[in-house]
Design an enzyme around this catalytic site. Structure first.
Site, short mmCIF file in Angstrom:
data_model
loop_
_atom_site.label_atom_id
_atom_site.label_comp_id
_atom_site.label_asym_id
_atom_site.label_seq_id
_atom_site.Cartn_x
_atom_site.Cartn_y
_atom_site.Cartn_z
N ARG A 80 7.63 4.87 42.26
CA ARG A 80 7.73 3.91 41.15
C ARG A 80 9.15 3.81 40.60
O ARG A 80 9.36 3.57 39.41
CB ARG A 80 6.73 4.26 40.03
CG ARG A 80 5.32 4.55 40.51
CD ARG A 80 4.72 3.44 41.34
NE ARG A 80 4.47 2.24 40.60
CZ ARG A 80 3.38 2.00 39.90
NH1 ARG A 80 2.40 2.85 39.89
NH2 ARG A 80 3.23 0.90 39.24
N TYR B 68 -10.55 -0.13 43.04
CA TYR B 68 -10.24 -1.30 42.20
C TYR B 68 -11.18 -2.46 42.48
O TYR B 68 -11.57 -3.19 41.57
CB TYR B 68 -8.79 -1.73 42.39
CG TYR B 68 -7.82 -0.77 41.73
CD1 TYR B 68 -7.65 -0.80 40.35
CD2 TYR B 68 -7.12 0.17 42.46
CE1 TYR B 68 -6.79 0.09 39.72
CE2 TYR B 68 -6.24 1.06 41.85
CZ TYR B 68 -6.08 1.01 40.47
OH TYR B 68 -5.24 1.89 39.86
N ARG C 187 12.08 -8.92 33.88
CA ARG C 187 10.63 -9.06 33.74
C ARG C 187 10.28 -9.88 32.50
O ARG C 187 9.37 -10.70 32.52
CB ARG C 187 10.04 -7.64 33.68
CG ARG C 187 8.59 -7.50 33.42
CD ARG C 187 7.74 -7.83 34.63
NE ARG C 187 6.37 -7.55 34.30
CZ ARG C 187 5.64 -8.27 33.47
NH1 ARG C 187 6.15 -9.34 32.90
NH2 ARG C 187 4.39 -7.94 33.21
N ASP D 241 2.79 -4.56 45.04
CA ASP D 241 1.73 -3.71 44.49
C ASP D 241 0.68 -3.49 45.56
O ASP D 241 0.52 -4.33 46.46
CB ASP D 241 1.08 -4.35 43.25
CG ASP D 241 0.40 -3.29 42.39
OD1 ASP D 241 1.07 -2.72 41.52
OD2 ASP D 241 -0.78 -2.99 42.65
N ARG E 8 9.85 -0.61 35.45
CA ARG E 8 9.60 0.10 34.20
C ARG E 8 10.73 0.89 33.57
O ARG E 8 11.11 0.62 32.44
CB ARG E 8 8.38 1.03 34.34
CG ARG E 8 7.21 0.23 34.75
CD ARG E 8 6.24 0.76 35.68
NE ARG E 8 6.17 2.13 36.03
CZ ARG E 8 5.03 2.80 36.01
NH1 ARG E 8 3.95 2.24 35.49
NH2 ARG E 8 4.98 4.02 36.45
#
Ligand code: CP3
Length: 338
Positions: A24, A150, A37, A74, A28
């Site tokens: 990751r 998911y 973003r 993703d 972020r």
């Protein structure tokens, strides 16, 4: 390729120093990512715009100095391509308006030919051109079990009890679903390789909710199919929390095995000394003082002595981590010669 340390380490070849990247790493934690973003309508716009996805893929190479770039995408693009679209809800995470509720829903899922995910391969090609051989590009996909979590649950969960319920009450349908996802994943990864990824990682992020028995029946065969089908580049499998299955995982055909921070690298290495190991600093170490981060990074390096190693964290970096501490971790690893 100017820096092929990670490719050589994955294959178990000699390296001058331990390569490092961080799960990751793109996104972020970086102010440059947050800024871009914020100017967009949402996460999907970023993922589906190859030029922008390439830009955020390269940010951690420029800012953090990692030895590989992981393509910005993703794991949920696979259900999306098969006909179950995801939404990314701010502050909450992924959400599927429609989920798998019956065997008939499995039959409705489309097989993919790869063209559905062209935006990912375009992003890989642009990234590769812009990197111009500085570091390799890592491709990735979710492991079939983590994807069905998911698809069935429709969102994140601590226990994924609805997905586990399926394994017990509908084992044949579960296998059918896992096989469909495996077939799609192989098509997808093959296209990623053709677009230029130099290695790939399969993320089994929710493996830890299973037992040894369920893991053996519902994960290992599908993970093996993927590794066996894509032999052109080295591969890494990361099954978070699956300490109960390490023996089986160490016998799969992946070149490297990712460890979370709960595992002892020396003990895992004994299960198959030829495998490259990846990991495994606890990401919360990065909230410590600078001297502490350096000490723990060096300690982690020593714990992997005796075989091939790709340095990483034991799971993805947490969003509120100071990126300077991540850089300190990376610099510490890079300053170490073996
Ligand atoms: O550097 C990188 O790894 C970037 C590429 C990447 C993303 N997701 C971007 C992302 C990768 C490799 C993933 C994998 C992924 N996605 C996994 C497996 C890895 C793991 O952490 O176990 C999983 C389980 C997902 C599903 C997912 N996507 C969740 C649960 C969430 C919400 C929580 C979170 O992690 O932020 C996402 C959203 C997501 N995927 C973001 C990013 C940068 C944040 C979304 C945003 O910017 O708004």
């Amino acid at each position: 390729m100017q820096n092929d340390l990670i490719i050589r380490a994955a294959k178990g070849e000699q390296v001058e120093r331990t390569p490092v990247w961080v799960m990751r790493q793109a996104g972020r934690i970086l102010p440059e990512y947050r800024e871009l973003r914020a100017s967009l309508s949402g996460f999907k716009e970023l993922v589906e715009t190859p030029d922008l996805a390439a830009e955020v893929t390269i940010q951690p190479v420029d800012i953090l100095g990692v030895d590989a770039a992981i393509i910005f995408s993703d794991i949920l693009v696979i259900p999306d391509a098969m006909g179950l679209p995801y939404e990314m809800i701010k502050g909450k995470g992924p959400h599927f308006p429609e989920t798998i509720k019956s065997v008939a829903d499995i039959d409705k899922l489309r097989p993919i030919d790869g063209s559905e995910l062209k935006y990912v391969y375009d992003a890989i090609e642009i990234t590769r051109k812009r990197l111009n051989g500085r570091v390799p590009v890592i491709g990735f996909a979710g492991a079939p079990f983590t994807i069905i979590c998911y698809m069935i649950e429709g969102q994140g969960s601590k226990t994924f009890s609805n997905a586990r319920k399926w394994l017990h009450s509908e084992p044949a349908a579960s296998h059918k679903l896992l096989q469909k996802i495996t077939d799609a994943t192989i098509v997808y990864l093959r296209h990623q390789v053709n677009a230029g990824v130099s290695l790939f990682q399969v993320f089994d992020s929710w493996a830890g909710v299973l037992s040894e028995e369920l893991y053996r029946e519902f994960c290992i065969p599908y993970l093996n199919q993927i590794a066996d089908a894509i032999q052109e580049v080295p591969s890494i499998v990361f099954s978070k929390g699956a300490h109960f299955a390490m023996n089986d995982i160490m016998q799969t055909n992946y070149n490297a095995v990712g460890l979370d921070w709960s595992l002892n690298p020396a003990a895992v290495r004994k299960l198959n000394p030829k495998k490259t190991l990846q990991g495994n600093l606890d990401p919360t170490v990065l909230y410590g003082e600078e001297a502490y981060v350096v000490e723990k990074a060096n300690e982690m390096l020593r714990s992997f002595a005796g075989g091939s190693h790709i340095a990483n964290l034991g799971h993805g970096v947490y969003p509120d981590t100071d990126w300077r501490k991540v850089k300190l971790y990376i610099d510490t690893i890079k300053n170490h010669t073996i």
